[in-house]
Design a protein around this motif. Structure first.
Motif, PDB file in Angstrom:
ATOM      1  N   GLY A   1      47.726  32.898  37.548  1.00  0.00           N
ATOM      2  CA  GLY A   1      47.211  33.838  37.338  1.00  0.00           C
ATOM      3  C   GLY A   1      47.206  33.988  35.676  1.00  0.00           C
ATOM      4  N   MET A   2      48.661  34.500  34.637  1.00  0.00           N
ATOM      5  CA  MET A   2      48.359  34.442  33.280  1.00  0.00           C
ATOM      6  C   MET A   2      47.124  33.070  33.140  1.00  0.00           C
ATOM      7  SD  MET A   2      50.783  36.915  32.869  1.00  0.00           S
ATOM      8  CE  MET A   2      51.005  36.138  31.177  1.00  0.00           C
TER       9      MET A   2
ATOM     10  N   SER B   1      37.024  42.225  31.094  1.00  0.00           N
ATOM     11  CA  SER B   1      36.725  43.060  30.876  1.00  0.00           C
ATOM     12  C   SER B   1      38.048  44.224  31.669  1.00  0.00           C
ATOM     13  CB  SER B   1      35.806  44.232  30.995  1.00  0.00           C
ATOM     14  OG  SER B   1      34.600  43.726  30.772  1.00  0.00           O
ATOM     15  N   ILE B   2      38.907  42.877  31.711  1.00  0.00           N
ATOM     16  CA  ILE B   2      39.934  42.849  32.331  1.00  0.00           C
ATOM     17  C   ILE B   2      41.059  44.353  31.354  1.00  0.00           C
ATOM     18  CG2 ILE B   2      42.050  41.892  33.117  1.00  0.00           C
ATOM     19  CD1 ILE B   2      40.570  39.598  34.062  1.00  0.00           C
ATOM     20  N   PRO B   3      41.569  44.895  32.375  1.00  0.00           N
ATOM     21  CA  PRO B   3      42.247  46.172  31.377  1.00  0.00           C
ATOM     22  C   PRO B   3      43.415  45.689  30.548  1.00  0.00           C
ATOM     23  CG  PRO B   3      41.598  47.269  33.540  1.00  0.00           C
ATOM     24  CD  PRO B   3      41.127  45.630  33.261  1.00  0.00           C
ATOM     25  N   ASP B   4      43.809  46.019  29.014  1.00  0.00           N
ATOM     26  CA  ASP B   4      45.262  45.591  29.185  1.00  0.00           C
ATOM     27  C   ASP B   4      46.158  45.753  29.637  1.00  0.00           C
ATOM     28  OD1 ASP B   4      43.715  44.059  26.783  1.00  0.00           O
ATOM     29  OD2 ASP B   4      44.344  46.189  25.808  1.00  0.00           O
ATOM     30  N   SER B   5      46.299  47.622  30.376  1.00  0.00           N
ATOM     31  CA  SER B   5      47.508  47.857  31.246  1.00  0.00           C
ATOM     32  C   SER B   5      47.841  46.598  32.056  1.00  0.00           C
ATOM     33  CB  SER B   5      47.326  48.702  32.115  1.00  0.00           C
ATOM     34  OG  SER B   5      45.806  48.913  32.473  1.00  0.00           O
ATOM     35  N   PHE B   6      46.248  45.886  33.454  1.00  0.00           N
ATOM     36  CA  PHE B   6      46.570  44.903  34.093  1.00  0.00           C
ATOM     37  C   PHE B   6      47.285  43.582  33.712  1.00  0.00           C
ATOM     38  CE2 PHE B   6      45.059  41.260  36.545  1.00  0.00           C
ATOM     39  CZ  PHE B   6      45.058  41.553  37.926  1.00  0.00           C
ATOM     40  N   ALA B   7      46.740  43.351  32.824  1.00  0.00           N
ATOM     41  CA  ALA B   7      46.870  41.796  32.411  1.00  0.00           C
ATOM     42  C   ALA B   7      48.645  42.125  31.773  1.00  0.00           C
ATOM     43  CB  ALA B   7      46.440  41.475  30.836  1.00  0.00           C
TER      44      ALA B   7
ATOM     45  N   GLY C   1      51.349  44.145  33.101  1.00  0.00           N
ATOM     46  CA  GLY C   1      51.403  44.758  33.935  1.00  0.00           C
ATOM     47  C   GLY C   1      51.564  43.156  35.012  1.00  0.00           C
ATOM     48  N   PHE C   2      50.853  41.950  35.003  1.00  0.00           N
ATOM     49  CA  PHE C   2      50.813  40.901  35.432  1.00  0.00           C
ATOM     50  C   PHE C   2      51.929  39.567  34.797  1.00  0.00           C
ATOM     51  CE2 PHE C   2      49.630  36.680  37.188  1.00  0.00           C
ATOM     52  CZ  PHE C   2      48.974  37.112  38.702  1.00  0.00           C
ATOM     53  N   LYS C   3      51.901  40.355  33.356  1.00  0.00           N
ATOM     54  CA  LYS C   3      52.768  39.404  32.710  1.00  0.00           C
ATOM     55  C   LYS C   3      54.284  39.814  32.591  1.00  0.00           C
ATOM     56  CE  LYS C   3      53.643  37.783  27.840  1.00  0.00           C
ATOM     57  NZ  LYS C   3      53.588  37.400  26.316  1.00  0.00           N
TER      58      LYS C   3
ATOM     59  N   LYS D   1      59.876  38.474  34.490  1.00  0.00           N
ATOM     60  CA  LYS D   1      60.832  39.937  36.082  1.00  0.00           C
ATOM     61  C   LYS D   1      61.215  37.595  37.355  1.00  0.00           C
ATOM     62  CE  LYS D   1      61.578  43.060  38.859  1.00  0.00           C
ATOM     63  NZ  LYS D   1      61.803  44.432  39.407  1.00  0.00           N
ATOM     64  N   VAL D   2      59.950  37.511  37.934  1.00  0.00           N
ATOM     65  CA  VAL D   2      59.943  36.247  39.262  1.00  0.00           C
ATOM     66  C   VAL D   2      60.520  35.249  38.380  1.00  0.00           C
ATOM     67  CG1 VAL D   2      58.364  35.523  40.689  1.00  0.00           C
ATOM     68  CG2 VAL D   2      58.253  37.814  40.252  1.00  0.00           C
ATOM     69  N   SER D   3      60.109  35.692  37.753  1.00  0.00           N
ATOM     70  CA  SER D   3      60.891  33.448  36.646  1.00  0.00           C
ATOM     71  C   SER D   3      62.245  34.031  36.925  1.00  0.00           C
ATOM     72  CB  SER D   3      60.204  33.602  35.074  1.00  0.00           C
ATOM     73  OG  SER D   3      58.698  33.284  35.757  1.00  0.00           O
ATOM     74  N   GLY D   4      63.126  35.085  36.949  1.00  0.00           N
ATOM     75  CA  GLY D   4      64.269  35.408  36.385  1.00  0.00           C
ATOM     76  C   GLY D   4      64.596  35.234  37.492  1.00  0.00           C
TER      77      GLY D   4
END
Length: 141
Positions: free
Chosen positions: A62-63, A74-80, A82-84, A89-92
């Motif tokens: 996804g990243m 035109s993907i919003p910065d907030s979505f990018a 939040g996904f990151k 968090k999931v990686s940790g």
């Protein structure tokens, strides 16, 4: 002068929907993790490590897709962002769970090795138990 139609446009439009498969898969994985946390039958550390490993792989895909298509779609910065943050968090969590899984696996291997070697654990206090013979003291009692 003739203008040529731009054929790649429909393909690019389809590319903007390419994240949908990744997001659907991610939703299914998260649902599995949530269901396991509320279920009476808990996952083993190894199963949890595997599940979170797939979540991390999904997040990496996804990243990569977001980085490649952010401007064009035109993907919003907030979505990018939040996904990151979610991916981090999931990686940790995966690192912690897989550490527990490795430790549990190591302890199980040690227990099996001890059992095969016949060492410890036979008796109530860790001795040989009631197997074998016991010599009575000789002499006057």
């Amino acid at each position: 002068m003739s203008t040529q139609p731009t054929a790649p446009a429909p393909t690019v439009a389809n590319d903007c929907n390419g994240i949908q498969k990744t997001l659907a898969e991610r939703k299914a994985l998260v649902s599995r993790a949530n269901a396991a946390s509320t279920s009476k039958k808990k996952m083993t550390p190894g199963e949890a490590c595997s599940l979170f490993g797939r979540l991390v792989t999904n997040g990496s895909e996804g990243m990569k897709w977001i980085a490649a298509n952010k401007e064009w779609c035109s993907i919003p910065d907030s979505f990018a962002e939040g996904f990151k943050a979610d991916h981090t968090k999931v990686s940790g969590i995966r690192t912690q769970i897989c550490g527990v899984a490795a430790q549990a696996s190591k302890m199980e291997a040690q227990a099996r090795a001890q059992a095969q070697a016949g060492g410890g654990g036979g008796g109530l206090l860790g001795g040989p138990g009631l197997s074998g013979s016991f010599k009575l003291p000789q002499g006057a009692l």
